[in-house]
Design an enzyme around this catalytic site. Structure first.
Site, PDB file in Angstrom:
ATOM      1  N   ASP A  31       0.857  -1.187   0.000  1.00  0.00           N
ATOM      2  CA  ASP A  31       0.000   0.000   0.000  1.00  0.00           C
ATOM      3  C   ASP A  31       0.898   1.244   0.000  1.00  0.00           C
ATOM      4  N   LEU A  33      -0.322   4.037   1.146  1.00  0.00           N
ATOM      5  CA  LEU A  33      -0.928   4.807   2.243  1.00  0.00           C
ATOM      6  C   LEU A  33      -1.601   6.091   1.748  1.00  0.00           C
ATOM      7  N   VAL A  34      -1.821   6.188   0.439  1.00  0.00           N
ATOM      8  CA  VAL A  34      -2.373   7.433  -0.112  1.00  0.00           C
ATOM      9  C   VAL A  34      -3.793   7.704   0.393  1.00  0.00           C
ATOM     10  N   ASN A 118      -3.616   6.800 -11.733  1.00  0.00           N
ATOM     11  CA  ASN A 118      -3.327   5.932 -10.591  1.00  0.00           C
ATOM     12  C   ASN A 118      -3.851   4.513 -10.829  1.00  0.00           C
ATOM     13  N   THR A 144     -15.973  -3.414 -10.455  1.00  0.00           N
ATOM     14  CA  THR A 144     -17.166  -2.891  -9.810  1.00  0.00           C
ATOM     15  C   THR A 144     -18.407  -3.158 -10.661  1.00  0.00           C
ATOM     16  N   SER A 179     -19.069   7.478 -13.833  1.00  0.00           N
ATOM     17  CA  SER A 179     -18.069   8.442 -13.338  1.00  0.00           C
ATOM     18  C   SER A 179     -16.709   8.093 -13.937  1.00  0.00           C
ATOM     19  N   TYR A 181     -14.139   7.562 -12.228  1.00  0.00           N
ATOM     20  CA  TYR A 181     -13.639   6.433 -11.426  1.00  0.00           C
ATOM     21  C   TYR A 181     -14.139   5.109 -12.008  1.00  0.00           C
ATOM     22  N   HIS A 182     -15.466   5.017 -12.204  1.00  0.00           N
ATOM     23  CA  HIS A 182     -16.010   3.757 -12.709  1.00  0.00           C
ATOM     24  C   HIS A 182     -15.413   3.433 -14.087  1.00  0.00           C
ATOM     25  N   LYS A 185     -12.172   1.570 -14.014  1.00  0.00           N
ATOM     26  CA  LYS A 185     -12.325   0.116 -13.815  1.00  0.00           C
ATOM     27  C   LYS A 185     -12.605  -0.583 -15.150  1.00  0.00           C
ATOM     28  N   LEU A 239     -25.095   3.148   2.439  1.00  0.00           N
ATOM     29  CA  LEU A 239     -25.691   2.645   3.679  1.00  0.00           C
ATOM     30  C   LEU A 239     -24.843   3.045   4.896  1.00  0.00           C
ATOM     31  N   VAL A 254     -31.099  11.395   0.589  1.00  0.00           N
ATOM     32  CA  VAL A 254     -31.461  10.635  -0.616  1.00  0.00           C
ATOM     33  C   VAL A 254     -31.297  11.565  -1.815  1.00  0.00           C
ATOM     34  N   TYR A 255     -30.450  11.167  -2.763  1.00  0.00           N
ATOM     35  CA  TYR A 255     -30.215  12.011  -3.935  1.00  0.00           C
ATOM     36  C   TYR A 255     -31.329  11.793  -4.954  1.00  0.00           C
ATOM     37  N   VAL A 324     -24.994  12.797 -12.257  1.00  0.00           N
ATOM     38  CA  VAL A 324     -25.823  12.561 -13.437  1.00  0.00           C
ATOM     39  C   VAL A 324     -25.977  11.049 -13.545  1.00  0.00           C
TER      40      VAL A 324
HETATM   41  P1  NAD Z   1      -9.818   2.199   0.085  1.00  0.00           P
HETATM   42  O1  NAD Z   1      -9.564   3.518  -0.556  1.00  0.00           O
HETATM   43  O2  NAD Z   1     -10.200   2.170   1.516  1.00  0.00           O
HETATM   44  O3  NAD Z   1      -8.517   1.264  -0.096  1.00  0.00           O
HETATM   45  C1  NAD Z   1      -7.696   1.306  -1.228  1.00  0.00           C
HETATM   46  C2  NAD Z   1      -6.250   1.226  -0.750  1.00  0.00           C
HETATM   47  O4  NAD Z   1      -5.396   1.256  -1.901  1.00  0.00           O
HETATM   48  C3  NAD Z   1      -5.855   2.415   0.131  1.00  0.00           C
HETATM   49  O5  NAD Z   1      -5.275   1.950   1.337  1.00  0.00           O
HETATM   50  C4  NAD Z   1      -4.861   3.197  -0.717  1.00  0.00           C
HETATM   51  O6  NAD Z   1      -3.848   3.811   0.061  1.00  0.00           O
HETATM   52  C5  NAD Z   1      -4.314   2.119  -1.648  1.00  0.00           C
HETATM   53  N1  NAD Z   1      -3.842   2.641  -2.938  1.00  0.00           N
HETATM   54  C6  NAD Z   1      -4.513   3.425  -3.824  1.00  0.00           C
HETATM   55  N2  NAD Z   1      -3.738   3.681  -4.889  1.00  0.00           N
HETATM   56  C7  NAD Z   1      -2.566   3.029  -4.687  1.00  0.00           C
HETATM   57  C8  NAD Z   1      -1.376   2.909  -5.444  1.00  0.00           C
HETATM   58  N3  NAD Z   1      -1.219   3.519  -6.616  1.00  0.00           N
HETATM   59  N4  NAD Z   1      -0.362   2.161  -4.948  1.00  0.00           N
HETATM   60  C9  NAD Z   1      -0.482   1.536  -3.741  1.00  0.00           C
HETATM   61  N5  NAD Z   1      -1.588   1.634  -2.977  1.00  0.00           N
HETATM   62  C10 NAD Z   1      -2.618   2.371  -3.451  1.00  0.00           C
HETATM   63  O7  NAD Z   1     -10.900   1.445  -0.831  1.00  0.00           O
HETATM   64  P2  NAD Z   1     -11.826   0.177  -0.496  1.00  0.00           P
HETATM   65  O8  NAD Z   1     -13.175   0.660  -0.178  1.00  0.00           O
HETATM   66  O9  NAD Z   1     -11.119  -0.731   0.418  1.00  0.00           O
HETATM   67  O10 NAD Z   1     -11.911  -0.478  -1.935  1.00  0.00           O
HETATM   68  C11 NAD Z   1     -10.916  -1.391  -2.355  1.00  0.00           C
HETATM   69  C12 NAD Z   1     -11.171  -1.787  -3.797  1.00  0.00           C
HETATM   70  O11 NAD Z   1     -12.447  -2.388  -3.941  1.00  0.00           O
HETATM   71  C13 NAD Z   1     -11.125  -0.632  -4.771  1.00  0.00           C
HETATM   72  O12 NAD Z   1     -10.446  -1.024  -5.939  1.00  0.00           O
HETATM   73  C14 NAD Z   1     -12.574  -0.358  -5.068  1.00  0.00           C
HETATM   74  O13 NAD Z   1     -12.727   0.178  -6.355  1.00  0.00           O
HETATM   75  C15 NAD Z   1     -13.195  -1.733  -4.954  1.00  0.00           C
HETATM   76  N6  NAD Z   1     -14.593  -1.658  -4.533  1.00  0.00           N
HETATM   77  C16 NAD Z   1     -14.942  -1.082  -3.366  1.00  0.00           C
HETATM   78  C17 NAD Z   1     -16.276  -1.042  -2.981  1.00  0.00           C
HETATM   79  C18 NAD Z   1     -16.739  -0.403  -1.692  1.00  0.00           C
HETATM   80  O14 NAD Z   1     -17.952  -0.328  -1.465  1.00  0.00           O
HETATM   81  N7  NAD Z   1     -15.839   0.045  -0.825  1.00  0.00           N
HETATM   82  C19 NAD Z   1     -17.246  -1.602  -3.831  1.00  0.00           C
HETATM   83  C20 NAD Z   1     -16.855  -2.176  -5.036  1.00  0.00           C
HETATM   84  C21 NAD Z   1     -15.517  -2.207  -5.374  1.00  0.00           C
HETATM   85  N1  USQ Z   2     -26.448   8.151  -2.843  1.00  0.00           N
HETATM   86  C1  USQ Z   2     -27.483   8.836  -2.243  1.00  0.00           C
HETATM   87  N2  USQ Z   2     -27.219   9.489  -1.082  1.00  0.00           N
HETATM   88  C2  USQ Z   2     -25.990   9.487  -0.492  1.00  0.00           C
HETATM   89  C3  USQ Z   2     -24.948   8.765  -1.102  1.00  0.00           C
HETATM   90  C4  USQ Z   2     -25.214   8.111  -2.289  1.00  0.00           C
HETATM   91  O1  USQ Z   2     -28.608   8.855  -2.741  1.00  0.00           O
HETATM   92  O2  USQ Z   2     -25.824  10.122   0.555  1.00  0.00           O
HETATM   93  C5  USQ Z   2     -26.698   7.411  -4.089  1.00  0.00           C
HETATM   94  C6  USQ Z   2     -25.795   7.787  -5.241  1.00  0.00           C
HETATM   95  O3  USQ Z   2     -26.303   8.869  -5.987  1.00  0.00           O
HETATM   96  C7  USQ Z   2     -25.737   6.491  -6.033  1.00  0.00           C
HETATM   97  C8  USQ Z   2     -25.877   5.418  -4.975  1.00  0.00           C
HETATM   98  O4  USQ Z   2     -26.400   6.059  -3.810  1.00  0.00           O
HETATM   99  O5  USQ Z   2     -26.833   6.398  -6.887  1.00  0.00           O
HETATM  100  C9  USQ Z   2     -24.583   4.733  -4.605  1.00  0.00           C
HETATM  101  O6  USQ Z   2     -23.615   5.695  -4.230  1.00  0.00           O
HETATM  102  P1  USQ Z   2     -22.342   5.274  -3.354  1.00  0.00           P
HETATM  103  O7  USQ Z   2     -21.540   6.514  -3.097  1.00  0.00           O
HETATM  104  O8  USQ Z   2     -22.774   4.470  -2.188  1.00  0.00           O
HETATM  105  O9  USQ Z   2     -21.587   4.250  -4.338  1.00  0.00           O
HETATM  106  P2  USQ Z   2     -20.745   4.467  -5.656  1.00  0.00           P
HETATM  107  O10 USQ Z   2     -20.484   5.873  -5.957  1.00  0.00           O
HETATM  108  O11 USQ Z   2     -21.415   3.650  -6.728  1.00  0.00           O
HETATM  109  O12 USQ Z   2     -19.349   3.811  -5.303  1.00  0.00           O
HETATM  110  C10 USQ Z   2     -19.183   2.779  -4.323  1.00  0.00           C
HETATM  111  C11 USQ Z   2     -17.692   2.670  -4.014  1.00  0.00           C
HETATM  112  C12 USQ Z   2     -16.950   2.254  -5.286  1.00  0.00           C
HETATM  113  C13 USQ Z   2     -17.568   0.981  -5.832  1.00  0.00           C
HETATM  114  C14 USQ Z   2     -19.066   1.130  -6.059  1.00  0.00           C
HETATM  115  C15 USQ Z   2     -19.721  -0.190  -6.393  1.00  0.00           C
HETATM  116  O13 USQ Z   2     -17.206   3.930  -3.548  1.00  0.00           O
HETATM  117  O14 USQ Z   2     -15.577   2.047  -4.979  1.00  0.00           O
HETATM  118  O15 USQ Z   2     -16.943   0.669  -7.062  1.00  0.00           O
HETATM  119  O16 USQ Z   2     -19.678   1.554  -4.820  1.00  0.00           O
HETATM  120  S1  USQ Z   2     -21.008   0.008  -7.599  1.00  0.00           S
HETATM  121  O17 USQ Z   2     -21.981   0.941  -7.086  1.00  0.00           O
HETATM  122  O18 USQ Z   2     -21.540  -1.302  -7.843  1.00  0.00           O
HETATM  123  O19 USQ Z   2     -20.371   0.561  -8.774  1.00  0.00           O
END
Ligand code: NAD
Ligand code: USQ
Length: 394
Positions: A31, A33-34, A118, A144, A179, A181-182, A185, A239, A254-255, A324
């Site tokens: 990690d 640690l970012v 990244n 995801t 997004s 981000y998505h 992936k 949640l 709720v958005y 959006v």
């Molecule tokens: P998080 O941000 O808590 O953890 C990610 C970790 O990766 C962090 O500790 C960060 O420091 C490290 N990191 C990021 N970029 C790095 C790099 N370039 N080199 C080394 N370390 C790096 O996220 P999380 O919620 O634990 O999610 C982990 C993974 O699961 C992510 O890839 C995320 O997209 C995926 N995911 C998460 C969720 C969710 O609900 N949290 C849902 C679906 C998918």
């Molecule tokens: N939302 C609300 N109110 C809030 C927060 C979110 O209505 O206060 C809505 C958002 O608009 C969205 C949904 O809830 O429609 C989910 O939002 P989220 O922030 O819980 O989840 P998301 O942005 O999709 O991202 C999270 C994780 C990401 C992972 C993804 C799985 O941050 O790393 O990839 O969930 S998934 O949704 O299947 O793509």
């Protein structure tokens, strides 16, 4: 097995490392640690206090007798990636290490570029390192469910058979993410699929839904072993956020119409799914996709659930959607591969929702209420988020 967990200091990576270690695997965590720097940038910190990685690892050794080997470095640095693989010699690499917030990636151009560089470069480095050093390593990559978006047809598990002008093929399911981000992936998935096809690598893309919860059998063994939980509008997921909002008396945000339906799973199921994928590796040259979730809920359903079971008076507020996205839509997704491998899901119930609220109540003094309201708007290009420490990655 020897399993290297990338992103092993994060919300999911740390409890996954503990779980795998407890189950007798040899575990390393890598990690940069970012994630802790994003907290400084946003002016927030985890709801539950978390220890530094070295302390986590040493407490784990005291509590369990097991060693977890830490590697501190950035996956975008190729020398770090190759040195770590050479040193640890994993059989499987579980890749969580990405910038994972959709709102963070939509703050402005800098954050979009940072997120994609990244995530895409880190994964590409890992693919090259595996190909050069040991192509038998199984890459278990966290993708995801959001890669698919919310199409008006059932979402298949990675691939869909299409007949077009009389010819049929099995093709990657169309991707319509919401997004940058998505999208990162999606780009990763394409790169990994190409590397499997071209270099004979083996990989499992775990298209995971939104994870909720914070406690696992290992994290509760000692306060030093706790994993982070985010509630702010940038990193908090829906949640977990609603539970914290209920605890501090903030109306649940709720958005829009709240009909956004998402695939979800409990944190303990994340750990189980990852271990199942490691124990049952893809074949050489195989790129396979597992849809990793257990249930689907709309945002409004979740808000009403928290309101119903929380021990305090909870209000729900519908605020204009800063994103959006479709606010009401059809949602149906297939998940068969993980249950076939033996996943026994923990389905969401009243007790669990209540326990999330109780967890938030215990730590409510740590909540920065100003960080709850969303400030990142998908529609504007200028950031309204106050960035204390400058932009990450520049
Ligand atoms: P998080 O941000 O808590 O953890 C990610 C970790 O990766 C962090 O500790 C960060 O420091 C490290 N990191 C990021 N970029 C790095 C790099 N370039 N080199 C080394 N370390 C790096 O996220 P999380 O919620 O634990 O999610 C982990 C993974 O699961 C992510 O890839 C995320 O997209 C995926 N995911 C998460 C969720 C969710 O609900 N949290 C849902 C679906 C998918
Ligand atoms: N939302 C609300 N109110 C809030 C927060 C979110 O209505 O206060 C809505 C958002 O608009 C969205 C949904 O809830 O429609 C989910 O939002 P989220 O922030 O819980 O989840 P998301 O942005 O999709 O991202 C999270 C994780 C990401 C992972 C993804 C799985 O941050 O790393 O990839 O969930 S998934 O949704 O299947 O793509």
């Amino acid at each position: 097995m020897r399993i290297l967990v990338l992103g092993g200091d994060g919300y999911l990576g740390w409890p996954t490392a503990l779980h795998l270690s407890q189950r007798g695997h040899e575990v390393g965590v890598a990690d940069s640690l970012v994630r802790r720097h994003y907290d400084d940038e946003m002016g927030v910190s985890s709801l539950v206090p978390i220890r530094q990685l070295q302390r986590r690892v040493s407490t784990w050794k005291e509590v369990s007798g097991h060693t977890i080997q830490p590697f501190i470095g950035d996956l975008t640095n190729y020398a770090f990636v190759t040195e770590t693989l050479r040193s640890f010699e994993p059989e499987a690499v579980v890749h969580f290490a990405e910038q994972r917030s959709a709102p963070y990636s939509m703050i402005d151009r800098d954050h979009a570029v940072y997120t994609q560089v990244n995530n895409v470069v880190g994964t590409l480095n890992m693919l090259y390192a595996i190909a050069e050093l040991d192509p038998s390593i199984h890459l278990v990559k966290l993708g995801t469910m959001g890669e698919y978006g919310s199409p008006n047809i059932e979402i298949e598990e990675g691939f869909i058979e299409i007949t077009h002008k009389g010819r049929t093929d099995l093709l990657p399911f169309p991707k319509q993410p919401n997004s940058f981000y998505h999208l990162s992936k999606v780009h990763d998935s394409h790169n990994i699929m190409f590397a499997c096809r071209t270099w004979g690598l083996r990989s499992t893309d775990l298209n995971q839904g939104i994870v909720y919860g914070q406690q696992t059998p290992e994290t509760v063994l000692h306060p030093d072993l706790a994993t982070r939980v985010d509630y702010d509008a940038v990193f908090g997921t829906v949640l977990n956020r609603f539970a914290v909002q209920a605890a501090v008396g903030y109306p649940l945000t709720v958005y829009g119409k709240g009909g956004q339906t998402r695939a979800m799973l409990e944190i303990r199921d994340t750990l189980a799914c990852v271990e199942l994928a490691c124990l049952n590796p893809a074949e050489a040259g195989e790129f396979r996709v597992f849809n990793q979730f257990t249930e689907s809920f709309s945002v409004r359903q979740l808000a009403e659930w928290v309101q119903r079971v929380a021990p305090m008076d909870v209000k729900i507020e519908s605020i204009p959607d800063p994103r959006v996205e479709k606010e009401e839509h059809y949602y149906q997704a297939v998940t068969t591969r993980l249950p076939e491998l033996g996943l026994k899901p923990h389905l969401l119930g009243d007790d669990f929702v209540r326990s999330l609220v109780e967890l938030a109540v215990r730590h409510k003094d740590r909540v920065n209420v100003e960080a709850i309201r969303p400030t990142v708007n998908w529609r504007v290009t200028r950031s309204e988020v106050s960035v204390a420490g400058g932009s990450v990655g520049e």
